[in-house]
Write a protein that holds these residues in place. Sequence first.
Motif, PDB file in Angstrom:
ATOM      1  N   ALA A 241     -17.578 -40.162  45.037  1.00  0.00           N
ATOM      2  CA  ALA A 241     -19.039 -40.194  44.902  1.00  0.00           C
ATOM      3  C   ALA A 241     -19.585 -41.613  44.853  1.00  0.00           C
ATOM      4  O   ALA A 241     -20.717 -41.861  45.279  1.00  0.00           O
ATOM      5  CB  ALA A 241     -19.463 -39.427  43.650  1.00  0.00           C
ATOM      6  N   ASP A 262     -12.730 -32.908  52.115  1.00  0.00           N
ATOM      7  CA  ASP A 262     -13.541 -32.258  51.089  1.00  0.00           C
ATOM      8  C   ASP A 262     -14.496 -33.208  50.375  1.00  0.00           C
ATOM      9  O   ASP A 262     -15.657 -32.849  50.099  1.00  0.00           O
ATOM     10  CB  ASP A 262     -12.634 -31.592  50.048  1.00  0.00           C
ATOM     11  CG  ASP A 262     -11.877 -30.395  50.602  1.00  0.00           C
ATOM     12  OD1 ASP A 262     -12.294 -29.884  51.663  1.00  0.00           O
ATOM     13  OD2 ASP A 262     -10.878 -29.991  49.985  1.00  0.00           O
ATOM     14  N   TYR A 263     -14.027 -34.413  50.060  1.00  0.00           N
ATOM     15  CA  TYR A 263     -14.807 -35.285  49.179  1.00  0.00           C
ATOM     16  C   TYR A 263     -15.505 -36.444  49.882  1.00  0.00           C
ATOM     17  O   TYR A 263     -16.374 -37.089  49.285  1.00  0.00           O
ATOM     18  CB  TYR A 263     -13.911 -35.815  48.051  1.00  0.00           C
ATOM     19  CG  TYR A 263     -13.383 -34.705  47.182  1.00  0.00           C
ATOM     20  CD1 TYR A 263     -14.210 -34.085  46.253  1.00  0.00           C
ATOM     21  CD2 TYR A 263     -12.075 -34.240  47.330  1.00  0.00           C
ATOM     22  CE1 TYR A 263     -13.734 -33.045  45.465  1.00  0.00           C
ATOM     23  CE2 TYR A 263     -11.590 -33.196  46.545  1.00  0.00           C
ATOM     24  CZ  TYR A 263     -12.426 -32.600  45.617  1.00  0.00           C
ATOM     25  OH  TYR A 263     -11.963 -31.565  44.849  1.00  0.00           O
ATOM     26  N   HIS A 265     -15.882 -36.551  54.013  1.00  0.00           N
ATOM     27  CA  HIS A 265     -16.559 -36.081  55.226  1.00  0.00           C
ATOM     28  C   HIS A 265     -17.658 -35.065  54.901  1.00  0.00           C
ATOM     29  O   HIS A 265     -18.767 -35.158  55.439  1.00  0.00           O
ATOM     30  CB  HIS A 265     -15.550 -35.455  56.194  1.00  0.00           C
ATOM     31  CG  HIS A 265     -16.197 -34.951  57.445  1.00  0.00           C
ATOM     32  ND1 HIS A 265     -16.563 -35.787  58.479  1.00  0.00           N
ATOM     33  CD2 HIS A 265     -16.583 -33.698  57.819  1.00  0.00           C
ATOM     34  CE1 HIS A 265     -17.141 -35.077  59.435  1.00  0.00           C
ATOM     35  NE2 HIS A 265     -17.162 -33.807  59.061  1.00  0.00           N
ATOM     36  N   LYS A 266     -17.367 -34.136  54.041  1.00  0.00           N
ATOM     37  CA  LYS A 266     -18.368 -33.110  53.721  1.00  0.00           C
ATOM     38  C   LYS A 266     -19.545 -33.678  52.936  1.00  0.00           C
ATOM     39  O   LYS A 266     -20.568 -33.007  52.796  1.00  0.00           O
ATOM     40  CB  LYS A 266     -17.708 -31.955  52.961  1.00  0.00           C
ATOM     41  CG  LYS A 266     -16.778 -31.123  53.846  1.00  0.00           C
ATOM     42  CD  LYS A 266     -16.165 -29.958  53.089  1.00  0.00           C
ATOM     43  CE  LYS A 266     -15.267 -29.126  53.995  1.00  0.00           C
ATOM     44  NZ  LYS A 266     -14.635 -27.986  53.285  1.00  0.00           N
ATOM     45  N   GLN A 267     -19.400 -34.890  52.425  1.00  0.00           N
ATOM     46  CA  GLN A 267     -20.510 -35.565  51.755  1.00  0.00           C
ATOM     47  C   GLN A 267     -21.196 -36.566  52.686  1.00  0.00           C
ATOM     48  O   GLN A 267     -21.995 -37.395  52.247  1.00  0.00           O
ATOM     49  CB  GLN A 267     -20.006 -36.296  50.497  1.00  0.00           C
ATOM     50  CG  GLN A 267     -19.174 -35.449  49.550  1.00  0.00           C
ATOM     51  CD  GLN A 267     -19.846 -34.151  49.164  1.00  0.00           C
ATOM     52  OE1 GLN A 267     -21.039 -34.150  48.859  1.00  0.00           O
ATOM     53  NE2 GLN A 267     -19.095 -33.052  49.171  1.00  0.00           N
ATOM     54  N   LYS A 269     -19.723 -39.005  54.542  1.00  0.00           N
ATOM     55  CA  LYS A 269     -19.157 -40.351  54.460  1.00  0.00           C
ATOM     56  C   LYS A 269     -18.023 -40.529  55.461  1.00  0.00           C
ATOM     57  O   LYS A 269     -17.253 -39.602  55.726  1.00  0.00           O
ATOM     58  CB  LYS A 269     -18.669 -40.632  53.038  1.00  0.00           C
ATOM     59  CG  LYS A 269     -19.787 -40.605  52.005  1.00  0.00           C
ATOM     60  CD  LYS A 269     -19.300 -40.960  50.614  1.00  0.00           C
ATOM     61  CE  LYS A 269     -20.447 -40.954  49.615  1.00  0.00           C
ATOM     62  NZ  LYS A 269     -20.011 -41.386  48.265  1.00  0.00           N
TER      63      LYS A 269
END
Length: 359
Positions: A241, A262-263, A265-267, A269
């Motif tokens: 984050a 999960d943490y 690409h899906k955000q 980044k």
Amino acid sequence: YPVTLVVADPTTNDPSYAIQLATAGIASSVQKVHDIGVALSVAAPTSQPTPVSTPAPTLTPAIEPLLPTYGWSNLAWGWEDGWKDTIANRKIVDMDYEEPEADIRAVRDAGHIVLCYFSAGTLEPWRADCTANKAAWQALTVSKLSGWGEDWLDVTKLDQLKELMTPRFEEAKAKGCHGIEADVIDCYANSECYSKISGYTKAQVKTAQIAYNTWQVDMAHSLGLSIVMKNVADLAPTMAAIYDGAINEQCQLYSECQNYLDYFHKQGKWVGNVEYTTSGNPTEGYTVYKMATKYCAGTNDPGICKSGSWIDTFPDDVVVPWGTTPATTVSTPIPTPAPTPVPTPVPTPVPTPAPTPQP
């Protein structure tokens, strides 16, 4: 209080100017005025409202976003005999932070996002700052980093690390880098490092590592620089984050890529990935885990390319100098032919029968 001294020419008694003096200087100034023989009048003090100081707003510099669709060029590391990569059609370019400023700015000015690399977790003996301040760096070393000619740094000594690393961030900013790739941020995961830090358990070293990594992010952001998380896939659930993207080595080999999907690409980044093998299916880094994967013919331990060049799995980017607009191809519309007019049929006149004569 402030007072007004009306100074007159002693020969003409003509006031010519006024001097504002601060309270602290009144006594000495009055004596000097009398010494030169001039008239003095002191204005009655006027109460002044105490000004309310308004703190200046803290401005956070703009950070260049690392979009998940970008490709990248790696000019910083990965090769046994130097880098072998192209920056053509690659939006992100990873360079060593000690490259000449002119080279970094030339790449930047051409429209690329420049990440600047250094190790934040080891003493790199060839670095200029290490040779100039050798004693301070060696005071933080705990053991050798196997295979690389470097020494692990003690991550529990955060204040000393800040003193050594802050100038690197500042130099990267001054040279025109957009962001930072801080390497070797995983002392807690390597027994040759964490086991050599006296008085600390592995868990305590991990806590110290997270604090140090967090400081790196804060330092970069305070300068308007982005920063990518290097490796440490297990920290992605708790630290993705605050990072702006990630670079990973060999997550496919070690089955760690899911965390990046999960943490990061899906955000929204960006994630860059390298694999040091042409066997198996390294393209899955891009097709399955949505990373900008590069791979080469090399060795997994140590991870390094041996021959050929990087093979990219991602499509080309459109890269143009900053401040310009990419050229677009304007298609010439195909004119729609006008409909062929259908002639209106002329009605055939019906002959009127001649009248029948009456007998």
